[in-house]
Design an enzyme around this catalytic site. Structure first.
Site, short mmCIF file in Angstrom:
data_model
loop_
_atom_site.label_atom_id
_atom_site.label_comp_id
_atom_site.label_asym_id
_atom_site.label_seq_id
_atom_site.Cartn_x
_atom_site.Cartn_y
_atom_site.Cartn_z
N HIS A 224 0.82 -1.22 0.00
CA HIS A 224 0.00 0.00 0.00
C HIS A 224 0.85 1.26 0.00
O HIS A 224 0.33 2.38 0.08
CB HIS A 224 -0.90 -0.04 1.25
N LYS A 226 3.20 4.48 -1.05
CA LYS A 226 3.26 5.44 -2.15
C LYS A 226 4.53 6.24 -1.97
O LYS A 226 4.57 7.24 -1.26
CB LYS A 226 2.05 6.38 -2.14
N ASP A 231 16.53 11.01 -8.45
CA ASP A 231 17.96 11.35 -8.43
C ASP A 231 18.58 11.23 -7.04
O ASP A 231 19.61 11.86 -6.75
CB ASP A 231 18.18 12.78 -8.96
N HIS A 400 -9.40 11.23 2.03
CA HIS A 400 -8.48 10.10 1.92
C HIS A 400 -7.18 10.36 2.67
O HIS A 400 -6.26 9.55 2.66
CB HIS A 400 -8.19 9.82 0.43
N LYS A 402 -4.33 10.66 5.43
CA LYS A 402 -3.92 9.73 6.50
C LYS A 402 -2.88 10.46 7.35
O LYS A 402 -1.67 10.31 7.12
CB LYS A 402 -3.36 8.46 5.90
N ASP A 407 0.01 16.94 20.22
CA ASP A 407 0.58 18.07 20.95
C ASP A 407 1.20 19.08 19.97
O ASP A 407 0.58 19.40 18.96
CB ASP A 407 1.57 17.57 21.99
#
Length: 482
Positions: A224, A226, A231, A400, A402, A407
């Protein structure tokens, strides 16, 4: 007559043999489940399914119940080589100036995965798919040496085709281009699309390719992550995949609200380490032709640590950091997640924080891209409201994002949802950020998103339709495998 009786007796004999084989199979699976010393509730649930759902129970277990913890991703020799390269420039894992709570989380991350803490980074946070994609395409077009790209979903729509064309152009210009896509996540993408990349010289491979007869051994464990490194100097990590809907919401949503980060600095070494492990896991040679990021950039002021987790990990790495952060909160906990299906320990940590008068806020979509997950997520709201947790439903489109901030110093951006699947079944990657400036930026984003939300009030929630309550309770039973 005698022939018919013989046929009947023969079929009866076969029936009893099948029953005995099934019974022995169930007993063997139950022994395996018990010997793995899993959570007693989950173990009992699987035993119940196996006993009450003949044949179906075995199929469900093969697809969703098996445990591959401690399976080695790469050889010890290759892991040592990668770790030596990642730690080429030693970092202070207990930096001065941070709170003791932050120092404990950094130590925990180091103990769980060996992840080093990297100071001196810079970060740009994207909350719009269009903004992220514009910067992403510019960086890809300017690549001179290497591109390492890994996405759960790589579609062959307009956005995907444009990214493919850039990768093809760079590969033909002599850039070393490597691409990992998840086979299940990208199931709807044509094989011709990926073949065109291969023909242009791009090294592209599916993660855990699902084929018969090994279907049940791979389908439940998805990559999952991404991640992209360009470079060896610029990195991307977050929740956005490569598809049109991350730009415009697609056909179902007016808007797609997500969070992604562009980073520069020594943290690139950890991103490269994560990619290299997955690349080698698929049988490819160990990557050793990437520039040292510490030699290209070390000017930022943000401390970072990258943690990866997956079904092969000894511990629930990302979940442990989440739990540590929430349990040590003194002021606030803000969570954005498309799916809210917390483990029992995380649920209790949130409730304990709220009952201790920490400002705990959770933002979820009013309607997600999965009706089942929407109902299952809603099943946890009542007990959270009783503890004083504030819930917000995002109504402007699909949320979507996440992210978590705690604090004034800690925040995280990555691929991990706040659910069982991310913690136990998926290969995930999260960036843990230690910076007052970034924390306040994340808090500003959360407060801005609240304007597009409807707060759930306890009295209103108690009066929701009976049928909706029933659906929520029913689908909560499936939370561990959704």
């Amino acid at each position: 007559m005698f022939e018919a009786l013989a046929t009947y007796m023969g079929m009866g004999w076969i029936y009893y043999v099948l029953v005995v084989i099934y019974a022995l199979t169930v007993v063997a699976i139950v022994i395996v489940i018990i010997s793995e010393n899993r959570n007693p509730v989950k173990s009992l649930a699987w035993v119940t399914v196996l006993l009450l759902l003949p044949f179906v129970g075995i199929v469900l277990y093969v697809f969703f119940g098996r445990n591959i913890k401690n399976k080695r991703m790469i050889s010890r020799r290759n892991r040592r080589r990668l770790k030596k390269r990642e730690l080429r420039h030693p970092r202070n894992i207990l930096p001065e100036g941070f709170s003791e709570e932050s120092r404990q989380k950094i130590r925990l991350g180091r103990s769980l995965t060996g992840a080093p803490f990297h100071p001196g980074n810079d970060i740009n946070i994207f909350i719009s798919g269009a903004d992220k994609m514009a910067a992403f395409k510019d960086d890809l077009r300017n690549a001179q040496r290497s591109i390492c790209m890994q996405y759960y979903i790589f579609c062959d729509d307009n956005v995907g085709t444009e990214i493919r064309d850039i990768l093809v152009d760079r590969a033909r210009a002599g850039v070393e281009v490597r691409v990992i896509y998840d086979h299940v996540g990208s199931w709807g993408t044509s094989s011709r699309f990926f073949k065109s990349l291969q023909e242009a010289g791009v090294k592209v491979y599916p993660f855990f390719k699902v084929t018969f007869p090994q279907l049940g051994t791979k389908i439940n464990w998805r990559n999952h992550r991404k991640i992209c490194i360009i470079d060896g100097a610029v990195g991307y990590i977050g929740g956005m995949n490569i598809a049109d809907r991350y730009m415009d919401g697609g056909s179902r949503f007016d808007k797609w609200r997500d969070t992604h980060a562009r980073v520069k600095g020594p943290i690139i070494a950890s991103l490269l380490h994560s990619f290299a492990v997955d690349w080698n896991f698929m049988g490819q040679p160990l990557i050793d032709d990437i520039a040292d990021p510490a030699e290209t950039y070390d000017k930022g002021d943000v401390g970072m640590q990258l943690l990866t987790s997956g079904p092969t990990s000894q511990w629930s790495d990302i979940e442990f950091i989440f739990q540590k952060a929430i349990s040590s909160a003194k002021k606030r906990v803000y969570i954005q997640t498309p799916y809210f299906l917390p483990t029992d320990s995380l649920l209790k940590s949130l409730q304990a924080a709220a009952l201790a008068h920490v400002d705990v806020r959770v933002m979820i979509p009013a309607h997600s891209d999965s009706s089942m997950l929407t109902y299952a997520s809603e099943s946890y709201i009542s007990e959270c409201l009783r503890a004083g947790i504030k819930f917000y439903q995002y109504t402007a489109g699909m949320l979507h994002s996440k992210t978590i901030l705690v604090d004034d110093e800690f925040s995280t951006i990555g691929s991990s949802n706040f659910d069982f699947r991310s913690f136990e079944h998926n290969f995930e990657a999260n960036l843990f950020i230690y910076s007052h400036r970034v924390n306040e930026r994340m808090a500003d984003i959360f407060r801005t998103d609240i304007h597009d939300c409807r707060r759930i009030m306890p009295a209103e929630w108690r009066s929701r339709p009976l049928m909706r309550k029933a659906m929520q309770s029913l689908l909560r039973l499936l939370s561990p495998i959704l």
